[in-house]
Design a protein around this motif. Structure first.
Motif: not given
Length: 315
Positions: A24, A27, A91, A93
């Protein structure tokens, strides 16, 4: 964004795509090569379509199949990479349940279509090399259109059970998918019911569809290689082999990661999850970028037309 790990529900309205678990913090940086891949795929495939459309000498079966491949690659890239980049950069998702099933369908449907087009291109090379005098009578424009339509119908029908079976499963433990996109097995594995049917049908598609495609391509190229090695001179053999080299490179770039990714999902439980997901992304993202590059470099007609366009515009 709510955490759904401990929520009990039967039919989630959304799924949560986690991107690449364990990576993460990287990313934002991982998104850079993915963005480059997507941009290159879009520009490259549109360039192939433009060149074939504007150059009458390229209005031949091989280039018609190449245009079909370019359209499929554009759909595949656009089905996956924009959402992946949104996950990596912003972010965000969440994905609607119906949108997830739609994405699943498009990804697998167009992957099957791409595999079918490779078979058609292998058949085209087989006829062009092994029976060149009949090439124009065997692969006429109507025949090429029928082959393309058959590949579309095959993908459309065979992949229909994927979202249908997934929609019937209860998701009563979690709606979190450890992936960057709604891959078939990644989705059904979060269900809290038996997924044997979905798993077996996925294996059926892998071995009886993609496996048969690989078999037919291998048979075609076995005949092609036999015909090439029967040619009288080394220069002729190398020249003829060169006409197939681009197709072989594209086939290897597609099938090796695809088979590896599919088998990892089912049997590679000891392999790190982030490696699973990276391979799955490479299998669907990299070939659409590589295909126009390989054909542009390896195919003399396309390379020549592209150079002419570049120099002509500069002048």
């Amino acid at each position: 964004m709510s955490d759904s790990n401990t929520t009990t529900f039967t039919n989630p309205s959304i799924f949560i795509l986690m991107g690449i678990p364990g990576l993460e913090v990287a990313h934002v940086w991982i998104a850079i090569p993915f963005c480059t891949i997507y941009t290159t795929a879009i520009l490259g495939n549109f360039t192939i379509l433009f060149i074939v459309k504007t150059e009458p000498s390229l209005h031949e079966p091989m280039y018609y199949f190449l245009c079909m491949l370019a359209v499929i690659d554009l759909v595949l890239s656009t089905s996956i990479l924009p959402k992946t980049l949104i996950i990596f950069w912003f972010s965000y998702r969440e994905i609607d349940f119906s949108a997830c099933l739609t994405q699943m369908y498009f990804i697998h449907c167009f992957s099957v279509m791409e595999s079918g087009i490779f078979v058609a291109m292998a058949f085209d090379r087989y006829v062009a090399i092994c029976d060149p005098l009949r090439h124009s009578t065997i692969l006429t424009n109507p025949v090429v259109m029928k082959i393309g339509l058959a590949m579309v119908l095959r993908g459309t029908i065979l992949i229909m059970p994927y979202p249908f079976l997934a929609s019937l499963l209860p998701y009563c433990t979690t709606n979190i998918i450890s992936h960057t996109y709604c891959e078939h097995m990644a989705v059904v594995e979060v269900a809290c019911d038996d997924i044997t049917i979905s798993n077996y049908y996925g294996l059926f598609v892998l071995f009886c569809v993609n496996g048969l495609d690989v078999f037919f391509i291998a048979v075609s190229y076995a005949q092609i290689l036999r015909a090439i090695f029967c040619l009288p001179t080394k220069d002729t053999r190398l020249k003829t082999l060169g006409t197939c080299s681009s197709h072989l490179c594209v086939i290897l770039a597609f099938y090796i990661p695809m088979i590896f990714s599919s088998l990892l999902h089912r049997f590679g439980h000891s392999v790190a999850l982030h490696f699973h997901i990276l391979i799955a992304n490479i299998y669907l993202s990299v070939p659409p970028m590589l295909n126009p590059i390989i054909y542009g470099v390896k195919t003399k007609q396309i390379r020549g037309r592209l150079l002419w366009l570049v120099t002509h515009k500069r002048v």
